[in-house]
Motif scaffolding. Structure first.
Motif, short mmCIF file in Angstrom:
data_model
loop_
_atom_site.label_atom_id
_atom_site.label_comp_id
_atom_site.label_asym_id
_atom_site.label_seq_id
_atom_site.Cartn_x
_atom_site.Cartn_y
_atom_site.Cartn_z
N ASP A 146 0.85 -1.19 0.00
CA ASP A 146 0.00 0.00 0.00
C ASP A 146 0.88 1.24 0.00
O ASP A 146 1.76 1.38 0.87
CB ASP A 146 -0.90 0.04 1.24
N GLU A 147 0.62 2.14 -0.95
CA GLU A 147 1.33 3.41 -1.01
C GLU A 147 0.34 4.55 -0.75
O GLU A 147 -0.63 4.70 -1.49
CB GLU A 147 2.00 3.61 -2.37
N THR A 148 0.57 5.32 0.31
CA THR A 148 -0.34 6.41 0.66
C THR A 148 0.23 7.76 0.18
O THR A 148 1.43 7.91 0.01
CB THR A 148 -0.58 6.48 2.17
N ARG A 149 -0.67 8.71 -0.03
CA ARG A 149 -0.28 10.06 -0.43
C ARG A 149 -0.04 10.95 0.79
O ARG A 149 -0.44 10.61 1.90
CB ARG A 149 -1.39 10.70 -1.28
N ASP A 150 0.59 12.10 0.55
CA ASP A 150 0.72 13.11 1.60
C ASP A 150 -0.68 13.61 1.96
O ASP A 150 -1.53 13.80 1.08
CB ASP A 150 1.56 14.29 1.11
N ILE A 151 -0.93 13.82 3.24
CA ILE A 151 -2.21 14.32 3.71
C ILE A 151 -2.00 15.69 4.34
O ILE A 151 -1.18 15.85 5.26
CB ILE A 151 -2.85 13.37 4.74
N ALA A 152 -2.73 16.69 3.81
CA ALA A 152 -2.58 18.06 4.29
C ALA A 152 -3.56 18.31 5.44
O ALA A 152 -4.77 18.38 5.24
CB ALA A 152 -2.81 19.05 3.16
#
Length: 247
Positions: A146-152
């Motif tokens: 699983d690859e997650t994105r940056d969360i702002a």
């Protein structure tokens, strides 16, 4: 890094074996589906879904491929953008029992995950075998990435890559009410310590003319541990035209 290398190697082996099996067979069957909708006025929406399924039977070997793309816009802004690809190679041991190898990859712009991949193998069993009703179940271990994105948020939570041992399970049921109407229900579970994905797809397909059919489907996807700010459950309702070939 070692897990990534092992994953890529297993995927390559599965692809090579599938290619060998395909080369031995000239019988391919499958279907392509297309669903589209648009609305104008106070709210402008555009929806498009495209799907493809291919399968070959060369005796004891049965390779199959599945692809699906979903895209939606509301007032010019994307509301759905998902691509799913999967390949599976089954090997019959007898009439009811078989082994399988599976590779899948998913990208969903609105899930919080950059991508989700799986490679594994296991065994399956056909509970019901027949032209009217069929039902099979399967399961086995594998590797999940699983690859997650940056969360702002008030602070930026950087994306990450999580690799974990996983177990996949699936149920595939089909029943033909008559020569024109068929019901299918496919369920899947992909368990891992980091998160578990559960999915179910219920569809009714009705023949229109020749190789052309209409299909109504309802899909549910559930994630036990989505990234911060994302819902656990996604549902998609589709009405699509389906073209069958190779039969």
């Amino acid at each position: 890094m070692k897990i990534r290398i092992i994953t890529c190697s297993l995927a390559l082996v599965l692809a090579c074996v599938a290619g060998t099996a395909v080369a031995q067979s000239s019988t391919w069957v499958g279907e392509g589906s297309l669903g589209a909708a648009a609305s104008t006025g106070n709210t402008e929406t555009k929806d498009l879904s495209v799907g493809l399924k291919l399968a070959s039977d060369s005796g004891v070997w049965r390779p199959s491929v599945e692809a699906l793309a979903d895209y939606s816009e509301t007032d010019g802004s994307e509301t759905r953008n998902r691509v799913f690809l999967a390949g599976q190679l089954d090997r019959d041991f007898n009439e009811r029992t078989y082994g399988f190898g599976r590779v899948s990859h998913e990208r969903d712009e609105f899930s919080g995950f950059e991508s989700r991949s799986f490679v594994g193998a296991g065994v399956g069993y056909r509970i019901l075998v027949g032209d009217v009703t069929s039902w099979s179940i399967e399961g086995g271990p594998g590797l999940k990435i699983d690859e997650t994105r940056d969360i702002a948020t008030p602070v930026i939570i950087p994306g990450s890559t999580e690799e974990s041992f996983a177990v996949v399970g699936a149920s595939k049921f089909a029943h033909a009410f008559n020569d024109s109407v068929k019901l299918t229900n496919d369920s899947s579970v992909l368990y891992a310590e980091t998160s578990t994905q559960i999915g179910n797809s219920l569809a009714v397909t009705s023949a229109l003319t020749g190789a052309l059919s209409a299909r109504f489907s309802f899909d549910v996807r559930y994630d036990t541990d989505p990234p911060l700010g994302f819902e656990q459950t996604d549902t998609v309702t589709r009405i699509a035209l389906v073209y069958a070939f190779g039969k």
